[in-house]
Design a protein around this motif. Sequence first.
Motif, mmCIF file in Angstrom:
data_model
loop_
_atom_site.group_PDB
_atom_site.id
_atom_site.type_symbol
_atom_site.label_atom_id
_atom_site.label_comp_id
_atom_site.label_asym_id
_atom_site.label_seq_id
_atom_site.Cartn_x
_atom_site.Cartn_y
_atom_site.Cartn_z
ATOM 1 N N SER A 209 5.328 6.669 -28.045
ATOM 2 C CA SER A 209 5.122 5.371 -28.696
ATOM 3 C C SER A 209 3.700 4.876 -28.482
ATOM 4 O O SER A 209 3.084 4.299 -29.387
ATOM 5 C CB SER A 209 6.116 4.333 -28.157
ATOM 6 O OG SER A 209 7.440 4.682 -28.484
ATOM 7 N N ALA A 210 3.157 5.114 -27.293
ATOM 8 C CA ALA A 210 1.780 4.697 -27.007
ATOM 9 C C ALA A 210 0.799 5.440 -27.901
ATOM 10 O O ALA A 210 -0.115 4.831 -28.478
ATOM 11 C CB ALA A 210 1.456 4.951 -25.536
ATOM 12 N N LEU A 211 0.978 6.756 -28.032
ATOM 13 C CA LEU A 211 0.070 7.544 -28.857
ATOM 14 C C LEU A 211 0.213 7.167 -30.329
ATOM 15 O O LEU A 211 -0.786 7.104 -31.060
ATOM 16 C CB LEU A 211 0.336 9.034 -28.654
ATOM 17 C CG LEU A 211 0.057 9.553 -27.240
ATOM 18 C CD1 LEU A 211 0.424 11.036 -27.137
ATOM 19 C CD2 LEU A 211 -1.408 9.338 -26.862
ATOM 20 N N ARG A 212 1.437 6.913 -30.762
ATOM 21 C CA ARG A 212 1.639 6.489 -32.154
ATOM 22 C C ARG A 212 0.944 5.152 -32.420
ATOM 23 O O ARG A 212 0.276 4.970 -33.441
ATOM 24 C CB ARG A 212 3.137 6.356 -32.451
ATOM 25 C CG ARG A 212 3.426 5.982 -33.917
ATOM 26 C CD ARG A 212 4.902 5.749 -34.167
ATOM 27 N NE ARG A 212 5.381 4.558 -33.478
ATOM 28 C CZ ARG A 212 6.241 4.569 -32.476
ATOM 29 N NH1 ARG A 212 6.724 5.722 -32.012
ATOM 30 N NH2 ARG A 212 6.626 3.446 -31.903
ATOM 31 N N SER A 213 1.069 4.220 -31.471
ATOM 32 C CA SER A 213 0.466 2.902 -31.661
ATOM 33 C C SER A 213 -1.054 2.954 -31.634
ATOM 34 O O SER A 213 -1.721 2.232 -32.380
ATOM 35 C CB SER A 213 0.979 1.929 -30.588
ATOM 36 O OG SER A 213 2.346 1.640 -30.772
ATOM 37 N N ILE A 214 -1.626 3.818 -30.775
ATOM 38 C CA ILE A 214 -3.089 3.889 -30.737
ATOM 39 C C ILE A 214 -3.620 4.535 -32.017
ATOM 40 O O ILE A 214 -4.702 4.169 -32.509
ATOM 41 C CB ILE A 214 -3.591 4.630 -29.475
ATOM 42 C CG1 ILE A 214 -5.038 4.200 -29.142
ATOM 43 C CG2 ILE A 214 -3.508 6.136 -29.626
ATOM 44 C CD1 ILE A 214 -5.185 2.796 -28.690
ATOM 45 N N MET A 215 -2.841 5.439 -32.614
ATOM 46 C CA MET A 215 -3.234 6.007 -33.904
ATOM 47 C C MET A 215 -3.155 4.951 -35.005
ATOM 48 O O MET A 215 -4.022 4.892 -35.878
ATOM 49 C CB MET A 215 -2.351 7.212 -34.241
ATOM 50 C CG MET A 215 -2.618 8.437 -33.372
ATOM 51 S SD MET A 215 -1.492 9.821 -33.725
ATOM 52 C CE MET A 215 -1.945 10.200 -35.403
#
Length: 349
Positions: A209-215
Amino acid sequence: MENCERLGPENLFPQRRLFMGVGLFSVAVGIPNWLDVAGRMEAVQSRTVSRIGMPDVDMVKKMTDQFEELYGQFGGRRSRPMAARFLANTVVPYLHADAFDGVRKAMLSAASLLSYLTGWMAVDEGLHGLAREYYAKGLELASAGADHLTYCRVLRGMSVQAADLGHGEIAVRLANAAAATSAEAGPRMSAFMAGQQAHSFAVAGEKSSALRSIMETERAVDVAESGSGSFGGYGPATLAYHAAQVRYALGDVSGSIESLKLYFQLRGPSETQVSGIRFQLMLAERQLELGHLEAACATWSEVLDKYPAMHSGRVDRRVRAISRLLLPYTSNGLARDISERSRHLSRAA
């Protein structure tokens, strides 16, 4: 003028009953969207103190800008007492004054933003309970003034506070509530919200979720940078900072250092002095964590040159930590010098 900073937090505002009776962060945790709160809000009751107009609203906004600039340059210890006195002694009476409906809503919105900013300053001092109260008041005033923008900004501020204290799950719920409230916003505000979601997810250990949000944040910044306008100063430099925080929370110390260095390459004149020094202190600590002693000492040396002008609790705490972090390196002359400088400056502060 009454000096409300000598009083306890319960006296910061007349009419204590206007504060929500809530625990830390709980205002928005159980309130997923704007309409749920707005439907339950009581309008701030008017008293006949005086009649106010838009010039009074404009004055409050300009004073808020001045407090924000003062905080950005020097830190919360210098700016919060002044902001708190102005809020209690000038703005609160305005909320009880006669006014046309449009003026009243505009004053509620202006008061909400000032309350949020005062809470942000209290966080800088480490006064987290007091910050919670200012944030709670900011939510109440924004809701009463139908100010969605400030409402979600306060929620985001509460998420930042929770994430920095290590409360990942609460930070996620607050960040998600802020993003849901601002769902119809433009790309820059979407980046403003998604960046905090990314950091919150990372603190909570939710890597995907963190990586998706930073993208999502990167895409929103790309769209925003191709257009015009701004919100909250969010741009490539702030994105780099959020990427650094996400990487660090997920265990990538080296990547976090790279992102912090990118932040310093990209930051513009609008970036505040306090933030820059705080992020340099983060950078030095992470450099030392990887065993890069000389790099860490060089970064700390730059900070200590600027430190005497600071009045920031968060900066103070990190400067005081320098000598402790350097204890294993007392045989190194450079490390001893930085340690002694930090101790001397901390005592002077």
